[in-house]
Design a protein around this motif. Structure first.
Motif, PDB file in Angstrom:
ATOM      1  N   SER A 237       2.415   1.763  -3.418  1.00  0.00           N
ATOM      2  CA  SER A 237       1.394   2.202  -4.392  1.00  0.00           C
ATOM      3  C   SER A 237       1.046   3.678  -4.214  1.00  0.00           C
ATOM      4  O   SER A 237       0.486   4.293  -5.122  1.00  0.00           O
ATOM      5  CB  SER A 237       0.137   1.342  -4.280  1.00  0.00           C
ATOM      6  OG  SER A 237      -0.587   1.652  -3.103  1.00  0.00           O
ATOM      7  N   ASN A 238       1.407   4.266  -3.080  1.00  0.00           N
ATOM      8  CA  ASN A 238       1.159   5.686  -2.840  1.00  0.00           C
ATOM      9  C   ASN A 238       2.372   6.567  -3.114  1.00  0.00           C
ATOM     10  O   ASN A 238       2.290   7.785  -2.980  1.00  0.00           O
ATOM     11  CB  ASN A 238       0.663   5.905  -1.414  1.00  0.00           C
ATOM     12  CG  ASN A 238      -0.808   5.629  -1.291  1.00  0.00           C
ATOM     13  OD1 ASN A 238      -1.633   6.482  -1.576  1.00  0.00           O
ATOM     14  ND2 ASN A 238      -1.148   4.409  -0.905  1.00  0.00           N
TER      15      ASN A 238
ATOM     16  N   GLU B 168       0.834  -1.204   0.000  1.00  0.00           N
ATOM     17  CA  GLU B 168       0.000   0.000   0.000  1.00  0.00           C
ATOM     18  C   GLU B 168       0.869   1.254   0.000  1.00  0.00           C
ATOM     19  O   GLU B 168       0.593   2.223  -0.708  1.00  0.00           O
ATOM     20  CB  GLU B 168      -0.936  -0.004   1.202  1.00  0.00           C
ATOM     21  CG  GLU B 168      -1.901   1.161   1.215  1.00  0.00           C
ATOM     22  CD  GLU B 168      -2.847   1.156   2.402  1.00  0.00           C
ATOM     23  OE1 GLU B 168      -3.678   2.080   2.466  1.00  0.00           O
ATOM     24  OE2 GLU B 168      -2.760   0.259   3.271  1.00  0.00           O
TER      25      GLU B 168
END
Length: 137
Positions: free
Chosen positions: A21-22, A18
């Motif tokens: 992905s940011n 996560e």
């Protein structure tokens, strides 16, 4: 991009996938990565990483960059022996730059200087502040 995590307290943990992905990769899928000697804090170089080289670096602890000129993966020290061993990877608050705390073996610069930042620039001009082979001492 990392705004949602700004208020987390020290010691909080996040999911790696996560988090990655940011991160903010440019239009070519790259993010700047600054290499710094972990113990002396000496800034050694800046190069580019994509998601695959970032993940390989985390998995192997051997720093891997993306070479824009050669359009291939560049495992630092693969041909020169001047490897960078990852001690820690950090991202800045905007998620658009990485800081790699490394153990640099030999010079970091392809010119055989210890680091790539050997031009001292000021209003009077530019002075070269280290010589080739300075990284071999």
């Amino acid at each position: 991009m990392l705004k949602q995590w700004e208020s987390l307290s020290e010691g909080s943990t996040l999911n790696l996938d996560e988090f990655i992905s940011n991160l903010v990769f440019n239009a070519d899928g790259l993010i700047p990565a600054i290499a710094q000697q972990h113990d002396s804090k000496e800034v050694l170089m800046m190069a580019w990483m994509n998601e695959k080289s970032l993940r390989e670096t985390l998995a192997t602890q051997q720093v891997c960059y993306w070479s824009r000129s050669r359009q291939t993966y560049w495992r630092k020290g693969e041909s020169s022996g001047h490897r960078q061993l990852l001690k820690s990877m950090r991202a800045d608050c905007d998620g658009d730059a990485l800081l790699l705390l490394v153990d640099q073996e030999g010079p970091a610069c392809h010119t055989n200087r210890r680091d790539c930042f050997y031009y001292d620039v000021n209003e009077q001009g530019v002075t070269v502040v280290s010589s080739e082979d300075a990284g071999l001492a």
